[in-house]
Write a protein that holds these residues in place. Sequence first.
Motif, mmCIF file in Angstrom:
data_model
loop_
_atom_site.group_PDB
_atom_site.id
_atom_site.type_symbol
_atom_site.label_atom_id
_atom_site.label_comp_id
_atom_site.label_asym_id
_atom_site.label_seq_id
_atom_site.Cartn_x
_atom_site.Cartn_y
_atom_site.Cartn_z
ATOM 1 N N GLN A 55 25.916 9.131 18.734
ATOM 2 C CA GLN A 55 27.198 8.475 18.483
ATOM 3 C C GLN A 55 27.725 7.809 19.748
ATOM 4 N N TYR A 56 27.524 8.462 20.878
ATOM 5 C CA TYR A 56 27.903 7.862 22.158
ATOM 6 C C TYR A 56 27.118 6.572 22.391
ATOM 7 N N LYS A 57 25.835 6.602 22.137
ATOM 8 C CA LYS A 57 24.991 5.420 22.321
ATOM 9 C C LYS A 57 25.407 4.284 21.390
ATOM 10 N N SER A 58 25.905 4.624 20.201
ATOM 11 C CA SER A 58 26.236 3.605 19.205
ATOM 12 C C SER A 58 27.390 2.697 19.628
ATOM 13 N N VAL A 59 28.238 3.152 20.569
ATOM 14 C CA VAL A 59 29.351 2.306 21.019
ATOM 15 C C VAL A 59 28.920 1.359 22.140
ATOM 16 N N GLU A 60 27.627 1.387 22.470
ATOM 17 C CA GLU A 60 27.065 0.522 23.512
ATOM 18 C C GLU A 60 27.852 0.648 24.822
ATOM 19 N N PRO A 61 27.769 1.813 25.458
ATOM 20 C CA PRO A 61 28.577 2.081 26.659
ATOM 21 C C PRO A 61 28.005 1.459 27.928
ATOM 22 N N TRP A 62 27.931 0.154 27.916
ATOM 23 C CA TRP A 62 27.467 -0.573 29.092
ATOM 24 C C TRP A 62 28.136 -1.948 29.101
ATOM 25 N N LEU A 63 28.128 -2.585 30.246
ATOM 26 C CA LEU A 63 28.773 -3.887 30.416
ATOM 27 C C LEU A 63 28.021 -4.960 29.633
ATOM 28 N N LYS A 64 28.757 -5.725 28.833
ATOM 29 C CA LYS A 64 28.161 -6.803 28.047
ATOM 30 C C LYS A 64 28.852 -8.117 28.419
ATOM 31 N N ARG A 65 28.042 -9.109 28.748
ATOM 32 C CA ARG A 65 28.579 -10.390 29.207
ATOM 33 C C ARG A 65 28.054 -11.535 28.341
ATOM 34 N N LYS A 66 28.917 -12.519 28.114
ATOM 35 C CA LYS A 66 28.511 -13.756 27.451
ATOM 36 C C LYS A 66 28.203 -14.834 28.491
ATOM 37 N N THR A 67 28.920 -14.773 29.606
ATOM 38 C CA THR A 67 28.727 -15.740 30.678
ATOM 39 C C THR A 67 27.473 -15.396 31.472
ATOM 40 N N LYS A 68 26.577 -16.330 31.564
ATOM 41 C CA LYS A 68 25.346 -16.099 32.311
ATOM 42 C C LYS A 68 25.606 -16.217 33.810
ATOM 43 N N THR A 69 24.986 -15.333 34.568
ATOM 44 C CA THR A 69 25.123 -15.365 36.023
ATOM 45 C C THR A 69 23.853 -15.926 36.651
ATOM 46 N N LYS A 70 23.987 -16.388 37.876
ATOM 47 C CA LYS A 70 22.848 -17.001 38.555
ATOM 48 C C LYS A 70 21.756 -15.985 38.872
ATOM 49 N N THR A 71 22.176 -14.793 39.244
ATOM 50 C CA THR A 71 21.209 -13.749 39.575
ATOM 51 C C THR A 71 21.645 -12.433 38.944
ATOM 52 N N GLU A 72 20.723 -11.503 38.845
ATOM 53 C CA GLU A 72 21.036 -10.199 38.272
ATOM 54 C C GLU A 72 21.926 -9.370 39.190
ATOM 55 N N THR A 73 22.017 -9.771 40.442
ATOM 56 C CA THR A 73 22.811 -8.998 41.403
ATOM 57 C C THR A 73 24.213 -9.573 41.602
ATOM 58 N N THR A 74 24.598 -10.544 40.782
ATOM 59 C CA THR A 74 25.933 -11.127 40.898
ATOM 60 C C THR A 74 27.001 -10.070 40.639
ATOM 61 N N GLU A 75 27.968 -9.989 41.528
ATOM 62 C CA GLU A 75 29.039 -9.006 41.383
ATOM 63 C C GLU A 75 30.138 -9.549 40.479
ATOM 64 N N HIS A 76 30.637 -8.697 39.585
ATOM 65 C CA HIS A 76 31.755 -9.057 38.721
ATOM 66 C C HIS A 76 32.994 -8.337 39.260
ATOM 67 N N ALA A 77 33.785 -9.057 40.020
ATOM 68 C CA ALA A 77 34.910 -8.439 40.728
ATOM 69 C C ALA A 77 36.081 -8.142 39.793
ATOM 70 N N GLN A 78 36.873 -7.146 40.184
ATOM 71 C CA GLN A 78 38.102 -6.797 39.490
ATOM 72 C C GLN A 78 39.241 -6.737 40.494
ATOM 73 N N SER A 79 40.439 -7.028 40.020
ATOM 74 C CA SER A 79 41.617 -6.830 40.858
ATOM 75 C C SER A 79 41.956 -5.340 40.843
ATOM 76 N N PRO A 80 42.743 -4.858 41.808
ATOM 77 C CA PRO A 80 43.156 -3.443 41.783
ATOM 78 C C PRO A 80 43.855 -3.063 40.480
ATOM 79 N N GLU A 81 44.624 -3.988 39.921
ATOM 80 C CA GLU A 81 45.334 -3.702 38.672
ATOM 81 C C GLU A 81 44.356 -3.555 37.508
#
Length: 206
Positions: A79-105
């Motif tokens: 059941q845990y696996k069924s919610v797909e508990p990982w980051l999913k992106r639609k926007t393609k990045t240039k490399t697999e190591t591209t960082e997806h930054a967040q603000s502190p908020e």
Amino acid sequence: MVLDVLQKIKAEHDATLAFRRSCREGICGSCSMCIDGVNTVACLRPVDTDTSSATTVTPLPHMYVVRDLVVDLTSFYQQYKSVEPWLKRKTKTKTETTEHAQSPEERKRLDGLYECILCACCSAACPSYWWNAEAFLGPAAMLHAYRWVSDSRDEYAAERVQALAEGWDKLYRCRMIKSCTATCPKSLDPAAAISAMKTLHQLGKP
């Protein structure tokens, strides 16, 4: 801690006693069990200094027992696996190591969600889960689902909410009994996460 007592019993009195344990620091969730009627992790539960009464230790309730204090968590993890508990992106990045930054908020919105250790204490304490374990995903899976819906880096929030709301049972079987919140050994609030998920679905604003 109760886990230390169990290990002493296994080492000195009954080598056949079976229970799970690993980190001994309340991080892995392995040693979850019911102690004096409360679902918790044994490594965080102090031993009662009042020796006039016995401490009762049993497996997590309403789960199939494999042996002694070990329960079958296969369905729980599926059941845990069924919610797909990982980051999913639609926007393609240039490399697999591209960082997806967040603000502190944005990062702060994940507090109280990512700390779940998948001990299953909450799901084992939930009457709605007892009655509908095949359909209702349970508090732990829903908490993790909301964690990814709340993550500013994830681009599938709307799809995640819609997938959980389809069929009604996955999300709406929760009756806000809040046993999950009361028993969580990490002091998290799965009930609030489920309520927030329902609100997002009803308002159509993930």
